[in-house]
Design a protein around this motif. Structure first.
Motif: not given
Length: 351
Positions: A61-76
């Protein structure tokens, strides 16, 4: 939106890598696009760190955390698509059911559906924007934060999958309680499936309006048709849709004609058989056994090469036959992604 001004679902950055979308639409691609189901997950130490201090559904329910978790694998990894971090059980929550994440057990419904009368406890008319607006905000924030790097996939669970969770009270290998409803209460089962389907249709259309550019949705023809019809009515982009149904090798022909651009395959079917049943007008996605990622990196490369040669590099999206497991080594996930890019470019060059 937490901690700042709410972003609008427009004015998104220009897409730099549209290989995934082109493959989904059946267009030619320079390399075979690749992404992984459950690519944002517990196999990443940064995921576990981000999630450590927060309840699972509070994270959803946290847009900010969902965004961060979505982006994490793309950084790797050089993935060709992102998939929004969320959970299929947000839909039963929108209907008014309480779901909690129990350590060691998984998602658990505090009051599962037991009798037909329990359906009266559900919201019969769901304002999807009010109940699931946090998912739409997460999608919009993520589209802006991706800066056009890759497309963003939205998703929903199927009505039957959600119905089984709502009746079983959690995950089940046999789904005996849910199946018994189909035999004992056929009319009530249809009412529940219809209610779920109607919410899912509005939910998916809302995801497109918020910025999702593709769907992974394991369901049938009427949802595909209804979503596309509503997208046209609301002048929203006609995004390609993926249908993934585990253990559905017996129904591949039906899935191929269900109105989806892409059919996702699990690892129980040979690529040549799938292509023979589905034909050349639908893009295939899959289907390496996830457990193959426990193998040494060189072996992963060999398995990827064999998979690409079996499927062909066009009208194909590389993926696993199911989601990543929590104990997988991120370096092996990286080896899988990089092998797809390297071998598909090599095959294309020499074909």
């Amino acid at each position: 939106m937490e901690g700042g001004e709410r972003l609008l679902p427009k004015g998104f950055p220009r897409l730099k890598n549209d290989t995934f979308l082109r493959a989904a639409r059946g267009e030619e691609t320079e390399h075979t696009p690749v992404w992984c189901m459950r690519q944002a997950g517990r196999y990443l130490p940064e995921f576990r760190e981000t999630r450590a201090s927060q309840d699972f559904f509070a994270t959803c329910q946290s847009p900010k955390l969902c965004c961060e978790l979505t982006l994490q694998p793309l950084r790797r990894f050089p993935l060709d698509a992102a998939i929004i971090f969320s959970d299929i059980l947000v839909v039963p929550q929108a209907l008014g059911m309480e779901v909690v994440m129990v350590p060691g057990k998984g998602p658990t419904f505090t009051e599962p559906l037991k009798e037909v009368e329990d359906l009266l406890k559900l919201r019969q008319k769901v304002d999807v924007t009010a109940e699931l607006g946090y998912v739409f905000q997460a999608i919009t924030l993520t589209r802006h934060s991706l800066e056009g790097k890759v497309p963003l996939i939205g998703f929903s669970g199927a009505p039957w999958t959600l119905m089984s969770y709502m009746i079983e009270g959690g995950g089940s290998t046999t789904m005996a309680k849910a199946k018994s409803w189909l035999y004992r209460h056929p009319e009530a089962s249809h009412r529940l499936l219809r209610l779920l389907a109607d919410v899912i249709i509005d939910y998916l259309v809302g995801q497109v309006a918020a910025g999702a550019q593709d769907f992974a949705l394991p369901y049938i023809q009427d949802i595909a048709q209804a979503v596309k019809s509503k997208l046209k009515e609301e002048a929203l982009p006609l995004v390609p849709m993926i249908i993934f149904a585990k253990d559905a090798h017996y129904a591949l022909r039906d899935l191929a004609h269900a109105g989806y651009e892409v059919v996702g395959l699990d690892w129980t079917i040979r690529p040549q058989e799938a292509r023979a049943q589905i034909g050349k007008d639908v893009t295939l996605q899959g289907n390496l056994d996830p457990c193959a990622l426990y193998a040494p990196k060189e072996k992963i490369g060999e398995l990827v090469k064999k998979m690409l040669e079996s499927f062909g590099t066009q009208r194909y999206i590389a993926n696993l036959g199911h989601g990543l497991y929590p104990d997988m080594n991120p370096e092996h996930v990286g080896a899988f992604v990089e092998a797809v890019h390297a071998h598909s470019r090599h095959i294309n060059k020499h074909s």
